[in-house]
Design a protein around this motif. Structure first.
Motif, short mmCIF file in Angstrom:
data_model
loop_
_atom_site.label_atom_id
_atom_site.label_comp_id
_atom_site.label_asym_id
_atom_site.label_seq_id
_atom_site.Cartn_x
_atom_site.Cartn_y
_atom_site.Cartn_z
N HIS A 216 0.85 -1.20 0.00
CA HIS A 216 0.00 0.00 0.00
C HIS A 216 0.88 1.24 0.00
N ASP A 217 0.57 2.17 -0.88
CA ASP A 217 1.33 3.42 -0.98
C ASP A 217 0.74 4.44 -0.03
N TYR A 218 1.47 4.74 1.04
CA TYR A 218 0.98 5.67 2.07
C TYR A 218 1.35 7.13 1.77
N ARG A 219 2.04 7.39 0.67
CA ARG A 219 2.56 8.74 0.47
C ARG A 219 1.46 9.80 0.42
N SER A 220 0.31 9.45 -0.12
CA SER A 220 -0.78 10.43 -0.17
C SER A 220 -1.31 10.76 1.21
N ASP A 221 -1.08 9.89 2.18
CA ASP A 221 -1.56 10.10 3.55
C ASP A 221 -0.63 11.02 4.33
N TRP A 222 0.58 11.25 3.78
CA TRP A 222 1.56 12.06 4.50
C TRP A 222 1.41 13.52 4.13
#
Length: 222
Positions: A216-222
C-alpha cells in the motif's frame, strides 16, 4: 554479563585432549572453510574452525561442546597462528564455551527487555529444576548461564538452548520445552506464543494495517 573462565590446563586435560585431531569428515570441512579466504588471509578462518572444533568435542562428549586449551592450540596449528591469538578470539565471543558444559546449555537473557517481560521467572524455573548459574547439573544434562542481550527483544523473555532460541516464554512454556528436550524430542524453536509466527505484534498490527494483504502506498496520507 556471562561469567566465563578458561578450564585449567592440567595434565589430566592434556591426557584427554592433547591428541585432538579432526575426524575425516571435519578435516574435509576444515579444508573447505580455509579455502574460502584469500591467500595469506587463512587466519580469518579461526572463528568457523573454533565452532567446528567445539562441535566435534560436543559429539565426542555427548554435550554441546567446549574448547579445551589443547584443542585451541590444534586450531592455531591448522592456521599457522600463535595459540594466544586463538585464545583471544575464543575468550571474546560467548558462542565459544571455555569450560565443559552439559548436553543442553541453557542461556537465559537477563537484559532489560527480557527482565521487564519476566526473565526472573524464567530463571526461577531453571533453578526449580536443580540448575544453578555457572554450573552443570550432576546428571550432565543442563548447564545454566545468564547472558546479555541475545537479540530477541521483541519476543522477550527468551532463552537460547544450544543452537535454538525459545521466545515469548512463561514458566509453563519453558517447562514444556525442557521436558521435551529431556525426553529426547526437539521442541519447535522460536516463539512459543500460540498463533504468533515470528515477531509480529500479538493480536495483529496496530499500524500500517493496509500492508497486511498487499503493498500500500501511504505517500498520499503524509
Amino acid at each position: 554479563m556471562a561469567a566465563r573462565h578458561i578450564e585449567a590446563d592440567t595434565p589430566e586435560l592434556r591426557a584427554r585432549w592433547g591428541s585432538f585431531a579432526w575426524t575425516d569428515e571435519n578435516a574435509a570441512q576444515a579444508e573447505k572453510i580455509i579455502a574460502r579466504y584469500p591467500e595469506g588471509r587463512q587466519r580469518s578462518a579461526v572463528m568457523p574452525l573454533l565452532d567446528l572444533a567445539q562441535r566435534q568435542v560436543g559429539a565426542q562428549t555427548g554435550t554441546q561442546g567446549w574448547l579445551p586449551i589443547p584443542v585451541m592450540e590444534y586450531v592455531a596449528d591448522c592456521l599457522a597462528m600463535p595459540a594466544i591469538r586463538v585464545v583471544e578470539v575464543a575468550t571474546f565471543y560467548t558462542m565459544y564455551n571455555l569450560a565443559p558444559v552439559g548436553k543442553f546449555h541453557v542461556q537465559v537473557c537477563g537484559t532489560t527487555p527480557c527482565m521487564l517481560r519476566g526473565s526472573d521467572a524464567v530463571m526461577a524455573t531453571c533453578r526449580a529444576r536443580g540448575m544453578a548459574v555457572g554450573q552443570t547439573t550432576p546428571d550432565g544434562m543442563w548447564t545454566l548461564t545468564e547472558v546479555e542481550c541475545l537479540g530477541s527483544c521483541a519476543t522477550a523473555p527468551m532463552v537460547q538452548i544450544n543452537d535454538d532460541n525459545y521466545e515469548d516464554l512463561t514458566p509453563e512454556r519453558l517447562d514444556a520445552v525442557l521436558n521435551a528436550l529431556a525426553a529426547g524430542t526437539t521442541p519447535e524453536a522460536g516463539t512459543q506464543e500460540p498463533g504468533r509466527h515470528t515477531s509480529e505484534p500479538v493480536g495483529g498490527p496496530t499500524t500500517l494495517r493496509e500492508m497486511v494483504d498487499a503493498n500500500h502506498d501511504y505517500r498520499s496520507d503524509w
